[in-house]
Scaffold this motif. Sequence first.
Motif, PDB file in Angstrom:
ATOM      1  N   PRO A 104      11.562 -23.960 -35.657  1.00  0.00           N
ATOM      2  CA  PRO A 104      11.729 -22.780 -34.825  1.00  0.00           C
ATOM      3  C   PRO A 104      10.845 -21.663 -35.383  1.00  0.00           C
ATOM      4  N   GLU A 105       9.643 -21.547 -34.850  1.00  0.00           N
ATOM      5  CA  GLU A 105       8.677 -20.586 -35.366  1.00  0.00           C
ATOM      6  C   GLU A 105       8.045 -19.813 -34.215  1.00  0.00           C
ATOM      7  N   PHE A 106       7.048 -19.017 -34.532  1.00  0.00           N
ATOM      8  CA  PHE A 106       6.296 -18.277 -33.525  1.00  0.00           C
ATOM      9  C   PHE A 106       4.993 -17.866 -34.187  1.00  0.00           C
ATOM     10  N   TRP A 107       4.212 -17.006 -33.558  1.00  0.00           N
ATOM     11  CA  TRP A 107       2.871 -16.709 -34.062  1.00  0.00           C
ATOM     12  C   TRP A 107       2.848 -16.311 -35.531  1.00  0.00           C
ATOM     13  N   TYR A 108       3.913 -15.663 -36.009  1.00  0.00           N
ATOM     14  CA  TYR A 108       3.947 -15.109 -37.365  1.00  0.00           C
ATOM     15  C   TYR A 108       3.836 -16.182 -38.449  1.00  0.00           C
ATOM     16  N   SER A 109       4.142 -17.425 -38.108  1.00  0.00           N
ATOM     17  CA  SER A 109       4.032 -18.498 -39.107  1.00  0.00           C
ATOM     18  C   SER A 109       2.590 -18.699 -39.558  1.00  0.00           C
ATOM     19  N   GLU A 259      12.723 -10.803 -47.547  1.00  0.00           N
ATOM     20  CA  GLU A 259      13.786 -10.370 -46.644  1.00  0.00           C
ATOM     21  C   GLU A 259      13.202  -9.952 -45.297  1.00  0.00           C
ATOM     22  N   GLU A 260      12.027  -9.308 -45.331  1.00  0.00           N
ATOM     23  CA  GLU A 260      11.389  -8.870 -44.095  1.00  0.00           C
ATOM     24  C   GLU A 260      10.888 -10.056 -43.277  1.00  0.00           C
ATOM     25  N   ASP A 261      10.342 -11.094 -43.938  1.00  0.00           N
ATOM     26  CA  ASP A 261       9.918 -12.305 -43.228  1.00  0.00           C
ATOM     27  C   ASP A 261      11.096 -12.927 -42.489  1.00  0.00           C
ATOM     28  N   MET A 262      12.230 -13.029 -43.195  1.00  0.00           N
ATOM     29  CA  MET A 262      13.402 -13.638 -42.579  1.00  0.00           C
ATOM     30  C   MET A 262      13.900 -12.801 -41.412  1.00  0.00           C
ATOM     31  N   GLU A 263      13.853 -11.489 -41.564  1.00  0.00           N
ATOM     32  CA  GLU A 263      14.287 -10.614 -40.474  1.00  0.00           C
ATOM     33  C   GLU A 263      13.364 -10.728 -39.264  1.00  0.00           C
ATOM     34  N   ALA A 264      12.085 -11.016 -39.513  1.00  0.00           N
ATOM     35  CA  ALA A 264      11.150 -11.213 -38.395  1.00  0.00           C
ATOM     36  C   ALA A 264      11.582 -12.407 -37.549  1.00  0.00           C
ATOM     37  N   TYR A 265      11.942 -13.490 -38.205  1.00  0.00           N
ATOM     38  CA  TYR A 265      12.409 -14.678 -37.486  1.00  0.00           C
ATOM     39  C   TYR A 265      13.739 -14.402 -36.789  1.00  0.00           C
ATOM     40  N   LEU A 266      14.651 -13.736 -37.500  1.00  0.00           N
ATOM     41  CA  LEU A 266      15.958 -13.456 -36.915  1.00  0.00           C
ATOM     42  C   LEU A 266      15.833 -12.506 -35.728  1.00  0.00           C
ATOM     43  N   TYR A 267      14.923 -11.551 -35.818  1.00  0.00           N
ATOM     44  CA  TYR A 267      14.715 -10.633 -34.698  1.00  0.00           C
ATOM     45  C   TYR A 267      14.242 -11.394 -33.461  1.00  0.00           C
ATOM     46  N   ILE A 268      13.253 -12.265 -33.630  1.00  0.00           N
ATOM     47  CA  ILE A 268      12.686 -13.001 -32.490  1.00  0.00           C
ATOM     48  C   ILE A 268      13.727 -13.913 -31.857  1.00  0.00           C
ATOM     49  N   PHE A 269      14.446 -14.672 -32.664  1.00  0.00           N
ATOM     50  CA  PHE A 269      15.345 -15.692 -32.110  1.00  0.00           C
ATOM     51  C   PHE A 269      16.739 -15.166 -31.782  1.00  0.00           C
ATOM     52  N   SER A 270      17.016 -13.915 -32.094  1.00  0.00           N
ATOM     53  CA  SER A 270      18.317 -13.346 -31.723  1.00  0.00           C
ATOM     54  C   SER A 270      18.255 -12.565 -30.421  1.00  0.00           C
ATOM     55  N   GLN A 271      17.084 -12.471 -29.814  1.00  0.00           N
ATOM     56  CA  GLN A 271      16.978 -11.776 -28.537  1.00  0.00           C
ATOM     57  C   GLN A 271      17.670 -12.609 -27.445  1.00  0.00           C
ATOM     58  N   PRO A 272      18.160 -11.970 -26.391  1.00  0.00           N
ATOM     59  CA  PRO A 272      18.874 -12.707 -25.334  1.00  0.00           C
ATOM     60  C   PRO A 272      18.026 -13.839 -24.750  1.00  0.00           C
ATOM     61  N   GLY A 273      18.583 -15.040 -24.758  1.00  0.00           N
ATOM     62  CA  GLY A 273      17.901 -16.198 -24.193  1.00  0.00           C
ATOM     63  C   GLY A 273      16.758 -16.751 -25.022  1.00  0.00           C
ATOM     64  N   ALA A 274      16.575 -16.249 -26.255  1.00  0.00           N
ATOM     65  CA  ALA A 274      15.406 -16.622 -27.045  1.00  0.00           C
ATOM     66  C   ALA A 274      15.441 -18.050 -27.571  1.00  0.00           C
ATOM     67  N   LEU A 275      16.607 -18.677 -27.588  1.00  0.00           N
ATOM     68  CA  LEU A 275      16.713 -20.040 -28.116  1.00  0.00           C
ATOM     69  C   LEU A 275      16.557 -21.107 -27.034  1.00  0.00           C
ATOM     70  N   SER A 276      16.861 -20.768 -25.790  1.00  0.00           N
ATOM     71  CA  SER A 276      16.845 -21.776 -24.727  1.00  0.00           C
ATOM     72  C   SER A 276      15.449 -22.329 -24.467  1.00  0.00           C
ATOM     73  N   LEU A 339       4.143 -26.063 -44.477  1.00  0.00           N
ATOM     74  CA  LEU A 339       2.965 -26.064 -45.335  1.00  0.00           C
ATOM     75  C   LEU A 339       2.162 -24.775 -45.332  1.00  0.00           C
ATOM     76  N   GLN A 340       1.813 -24.274 -44.138  1.00  0.00           N
ATOM     77  CA  GLN A 340       0.896 -23.137 -44.095  1.00  0.00           C
ATOM     78  C   GLN A 340       1.536 -21.851 -44.590  1.00  0.00           C
ATOM     79  N   GLN A 341       2.874 -21.852 -44.724  1.00  0.00           N
ATOM     80  CA  GLN A 341       3.565 -20.695 -45.267  1.00  0.00           C
ATOM     81  C   GLN A 341       3.917 -20.885 -46.740  1.00  0.00           C
ATOM     82  N   GLU A 342       4.146 -22.127 -47.136  1.00  0.00           N
ATOM     83  CA  GLU A 342       4.547 -22.400 -48.518  1.00  0.00           C
ATOM     84  C   GLU A 342       3.348 -22.481 -49.464  1.00  0.00           C
ATOM     85  N   GLN A 343       2.257 -23.071 -49.017  1.00  0.00           N
ATOM     86  CA  GLN A 343       1.076 -23.231 -49.853  1.00  0.00           C
ATOM     87  C   GLN A 343      -0.172 -22.752 -49.102  1.00  0.00           C
ATOM     88  N   PRO A 344      -0.189 -21.465 -48.726  1.00  0.00           N
ATOM     89  CA  PRO A 344      -1.279 -20.973 -47.886  1.00  0.00           C
ATOM     90  C   PRO A 344      -2.657 -21.080 -48.520  1.00  0.00           C
TER      91      PRO A 344
END
Length: 364
Positions: A104-109, A259-276, A339-344
């Motif tokens: 579950p990612e988006f452009w920020y990955s 913490e900010e990276d995690m909040e970026a993901y939580l912000y995107i996927f907590s929006q209404p209908g963002a998981l469907s 990979l691209q986030q863990e060993q950039p």
Amino acid sequence: MPGHSMALLLGMPGCLRSAAFWLLVYLHCLLCTCTALIKLSCSILLRPRSTFHIVPREIPPSCLNDQFLGTHCYVRIKDSGLRFHYVAAGERGKPLMLLLHGFPEFWYSWRHQLREFKSEYRVVALDLRGYGETDTPTSKDCYKLDCIIVDVKEILDTLGYTKCVLIGHDWGGMIAWLIAICYPEMVTKLIVLSFPHPTVFTEYILRHPSQLIKSGYYFFFQMPWFPEFMYTVNDYKILKDLFTSKATGIRKRGCRFTEEDMEAYLYIFSQPGALSGPLNHFRNIFSCLPLKHHQVTMPTLLMWGEDDAFVEVEMAELTRVYVKNYFQLSVLSHASHWLQQEQPELVNTLIWTFLEEDEFHIKD
């Protein structure tokens, strides 16, 4: 299903194999759903207050608007009329590098790659259909793989390009493979992270129960609405654990989510209908599988994490047979799925080396 039963399934006539395949899908879906219900019940008993508590997230964290990552852009494509969001870095007119994220990612990955490759490329990190700020059709049928492939083709045309370096991770890797197969003239070089050729995946999963278990979420996601609900439990604990737990998360110190990276993901996927939307991608996959054998004809780099919790490394080498050109496999030691986030730094170095590879490696 035991290994010998898998072999029997592969040896069945077409109609029987199809019926057995769908029986396997529904049985595994039921098993995964029962497991999820047990986990939910335990959470309600042990943490009744926190189970259904969700922190409201109305303002995006500042990292999502970091100007050094690129410019936020939008494009509307003709075939579907959908508006797509992407972040672009690098000068217009430079060769295009198109980045397709996973789940579950988006452009920020792709934040590390946007910074790295903008000196030589027009780097575009796309939000796929149903993700992030890209439009989210409500119908499940709008997420069939052929629709997603056409999306990418039309985006390329709208951006004014006929070719690109195509890079995909996870689910984006699946899409990248299919684009390379269906529209080979569009892809100068193919780079895939953490996903094998689709034919390898479908055949391997039927022969190896261990991979079937690791791919259990594919089956769980076939359920309507319940998977979306489970992702919200305990303020999106499943999402957090994917990237931070010892079993599946990013392990390398210095590259773990802030913490900010995690909040970026939580912000995107907590929006209404963002998981469907993201889950509807998976709800169409079994209508397209098993795939026929298809060949990839452009130079290809496949990167894999040695400790990937979701896809077994044996599939990486099996992919070689489907690439009828220069094929490079790089298995990163002590690396997870992300990979691209863990060993950039290592990932970026491998990409640069592959892109600068001498022409004598490339077959006609």
